[in-house]
Design an enzyme around this catalytic site. Structure first.
Site, short mmCIF file in Angstrom:
data_model
loop_
_atom_site.label_atom_id
_atom_site.label_comp_id
_atom_site.label_asym_id
_atom_site.label_seq_id
_atom_site.Cartn_x
_atom_site.Cartn_y
_atom_site.Cartn_z
N ASP A 370 0.83 -1.21 -0.10
CA ASP A 370 -0.01 0.01 -0.07
C ASP A 370 0.82 1.12 0.00
O ASP A 370 1.98 1.08 0.13
CB ASP A 370 -1.05 0.19 1.19
CG ASP A 370 -1.68 1.10 1.28
OD1 ASP A 370 -2.31 1.60 0.16
OD2 ASP A 370 -2.06 1.66 2.43
N ASP A 561 -1.69 -1.31 6.10
CA ASP A 561 -1.77 -0.45 7.42
C ASP A 561 -3.23 -0.16 7.46
O ASP A 561 -3.77 0.10 8.84
CB ASP A 561 -0.70 0.93 7.72
CG ASP A 561 -1.38 1.89 6.87
OD1 ASP A 561 -1.72 1.72 5.77
OD2 ASP A 561 -1.52 3.16 7.51
N ASP A 565 -7.06 -2.58 3.74
CA ASP A 565 -6.18 -3.40 3.26
C ASP A 565 -6.37 -5.01 3.83
O ASP A 565 -5.57 -5.85 3.42
CB ASP A 565 -4.85 -3.22 3.98
CG ASP A 565 -4.27 -1.79 3.05
OD1 ASP A 565 -4.71 -1.46 1.90
OD2 ASP A 565 -3.50 -0.80 3.70
#
Length: 667
Positions: A370, A561, A565
């Site tokens: 990410d 995080d 996700d």
């Protein structure tokens, strides 16, 4: 009478990696009592109490007897008749082998004959039967000494993990009715104020009420660098106050603190075994009965083929065969190696939720990440405000009001920029549109705040020049009309570029997936030299991208995080969560947690996995190689019981020392 409690621990890998502690329902940590530890197999998991010299005095007495008799026989050529030897050696044998004989007998009652205790008992009693008294005692003594050293090695490995259990204080000072009271952390309620003196550990998660404070966060992150906190910032249990009396308002109960969850993760990690451990456990169950059968055949078969067959000689060879075939070196050193890997990772601020994930990380060839909070700090600052036929001050107020209901760092940046003005606003019906933004009613006006996808979803036209803007943008619409936008910039983490470079050195492909717009994603990817980068992704699109990569045959670790996700973390071969700023959902879903949020730790996790696997396979090769050689020598009559026990104990010690050194390595 206690000789070496590792006798009980080396039966199965389960007992070896048991930390000797457990988390009760109230999440306080208790040491098991001896009674709790002893099961009907005689397993005593609390073996640390038997690691001292005094508790091993029976074994040391037996060793002294063996050494004295060897000196008399080989140094001074003094011999003793059979009766005298029996009077001397039988007590010595019982002192050294009482626990082994006891366990062998109890297992035999349940028709369990294929274990190292029964194997060693048969070998040593057989030595007495053919008159090799000194060798029979020596085999049991040196076997027990080897187990003693194994006991110490296992306890040392346990301590590297159990040290975590000592970082939660048993008491905390709480301010109640303007009085300072000392209570148990579990008795402190949310929103109560606790006081931490210099040098004390923070017991509960909360926000700092004092103007500023400095904390040592090494227990949580593995980093010893002091962390300066300002008023209103988050303080976590396990941090150590360094400089002044500090007040913290509690925001999570004792059982829900990040530290409590970390401890539970470490506890649970020992229950998840690698494929290598599972293989060794299955192998030992097959291996032991096979060597029993081979030993019997070694004694019996020559009778059919040799005219000068001497039963005593071939029985001796069979006993040598049994001694050297003891699988304890494998059964102990393999899980100990993985335990060491988990300990080394913990010291580096990385939590593996099982030794199986150490193996998984050795196979990873693609890291999918990410952007926000993983490669960038997630600490946004408003850069500019652009309005479209709307009052700028009112636009900022409306934006801050609705973003105050968001947990995203972008929302925090808008709220911080607006100051206190929006607090009197009336905010209702706020909804999060996943991957798009927020909608709600502020002061009676319908407000949309999010990305371009949000405005497209509600068919609201906006200035297309915005699509080429390089920074992150929050677009705003009021009562169905485009009102303007706010640009926000994020800062990349200091070690992000080096982390990507280190991944490339390991021939690992890097991929970035982000919900941010493509121009922002391309800019970050260009700076960090990421191989492939995709923007404008909703959570389900991230899942699709990872599924496509898996269809290409990639072994994937996904690093994220945010709450959105969590599905991708669960889908990847190894899910990695950034634990410092990461959401609880992602941390709980992840297989590996990086506590200090540094992307460079991803490479560290891979290196620890490979290091652990190398050590484990070195031990397997060493143990099996030496055993095969000495088994052949014993079958051929070349090796004696002395060589057999020295080889067995020696291999076990070398394998254990090799495993233990993992915890002292630098990565």
């Amino acid at each position: 009478m206690k000789v070496s409690n590792i006798h009980k621990e080396c039966c199965t890998t389960d007992e070896i990696i048991n930390t000797g502690t457990h988390v009760k329902n109230n999440h306080t940590i208790h040491q098991h009592t001896d009674q709790e530890h002893n099961d009907d197999d005689g397993h005593n998991h609390g073996s640390e109490e038997a690691s001292g010299w005094l508790s091993h005095s029976p074994l040391l007495t037996s060793l002294a007897v063996v050494l004295v008799m060897m000196v008399l026989e080989y140094g001074f050529h003094i011999t003793f008749d059979t009766l005298t030897q029996l009077i001397i050696f039988i007590p010595a044998y019982l002192l050294a082998g009482y626990n082994v004989l006891n366990l062998a007998f109890r297992k035999a009652l349940r028709l369990d004959f294929f274990n190292e205790f029964f194997l060693m008992s048969v070998a040593t009693i057989g030595a007495f039967a053919i008159g090799s008294f000194s060798e029979g005692v020596a085999v049991m003594v040196f076997y027990s000494i080897g187990e003693w050293f194994q006991d110490s090695a296992v306890n040392n490995a346990k301590r590297s993990i159990k040290a975590l259990l000592d970082i939660r204080p048993d008491a905390v000072d709480v301010i109640r009715n303007e009085k300072l009271l000392t209570v148990a952390p579990a008795d402190v309620a949310i929103d109560e104020i606790i006081q931490i003196k210099p040098g004390e550990k923070v017991a509960l998660d909360g926000v700092l009420l004092s103007d500023k404070a400095t904390f040592n966060t090494a227990a949580l992150t593995g980093e010893s660098k002091p962390d300066n906190k300002a008023k209103g910032e988050t303080v976590l249990a396990g941090m150590i106050n360094l400089n002044q009396v500090t007040e913290v308002q509690v925001k999570a109960s004792f059982k829900d603190s990040k530290l409590s969850k970390i401890l539970e993760m470490v506890q649970d990690a020992t229950a998840r075994k690698s494929q290598t451990q599972l293989f060794i456990s299955r192998f030992a169950k097959v291996y032991t009965p096979i060597v029993f059968l081979l030993a019997v055949l070694l004694v019996a078969l020559p009778w059919f083929f040799l005219s000068d067959y001497v039963f005593k000689d071939w029985l001796y060879r069979g006993l040598v065969f049994l001694v050297i075939s003891c699988p304890c070196a494998l059964v102990v050193s393999i899980p100990l190696g993985y335990f060491g890997g988990i300990g080394l990772a913990s010291k580096n601020g990385i939590l593996f939720k099982g030794s199986n994930f150490l193996d998984v990380m050795t196979k990873v060839n693609t890291i999918v990440m990410d952007k926000t909070g993983t490669l960038t700090k997630g600490v946004f600052e408003v850069q500019k405000v652009v309005v479209n036929d709307f009052d700028e001050k009112e636009l900022i107020l409306l934006a801050a009001a609705i973003e105050s209901k968001s947990t995203h760092p972008i929302g925090h940046a808008v709220v911080k920029y607006a100051g206190e003005d929006f607090h009197n606003a009336t905010i209702t019906n706020v909804e999060e549109v996943a991957g798009h933004g927020l909608k709600g009613i502020v002061n009676g006006k319908a407000v949309l705040a999010g990305n371009t996808k949000l405005l497209k979803k509600f068919n609201i036209d906006y200035d297309k020049v915005i699509d080429s803007e390089a920074d992150t943008i929050v677009l705003l619409a009021v009562d169905g009309k485009y009102a303007g936008y706010i640009t926000i910039a994020d800062e990349m983490k200091e070690d992000a570029e080096q982390a990507i470079a280190d991944m490339h050195k390991l021939n690992i492909q890097t991929v970035m997936l982000s919900g941010d717009k493509q121009s922002v994603v391309d800019k970050v990817a260009s700076i960090l030299r990421i191989d492939r980068a995709y923007g404008d992704l909703l959570p389900e699109h991230k899942v699709e991208k990872v599924e496509l990569l898996k269809k290409e045959g990639k072994h994937i670790a996904f690093v994220g995080d945010g709450v959105n996700d969590a599905p991708v973390v669960a889908l990847a071969d190894a899910g990695i969560a950034m634990g410092g700023l990461g959401s609880d959902a992602t941390i709980e879903t992840a297989d590996i947690v990086i506590q200090n949020d540094q992307p460079s730790k991803i490479v560290t996790a891979i290196k620890i996995g490979k290091l652990t696997k190398n050590i484990v396979w070195q031990n397997i090769g060493l143990a099996m190689g030496v055993k095969i050689i000495v088994l052949l020598l014993g079958a051929g009559g070349v090796a004696t019981l002395w060589e057999a026990v020295i080889a067995d104990v020696g291999v076990a010690l070398l394998a254990i020392l090799n495993a233990v050194r993992i915890q002292r390595m630098n990565v």
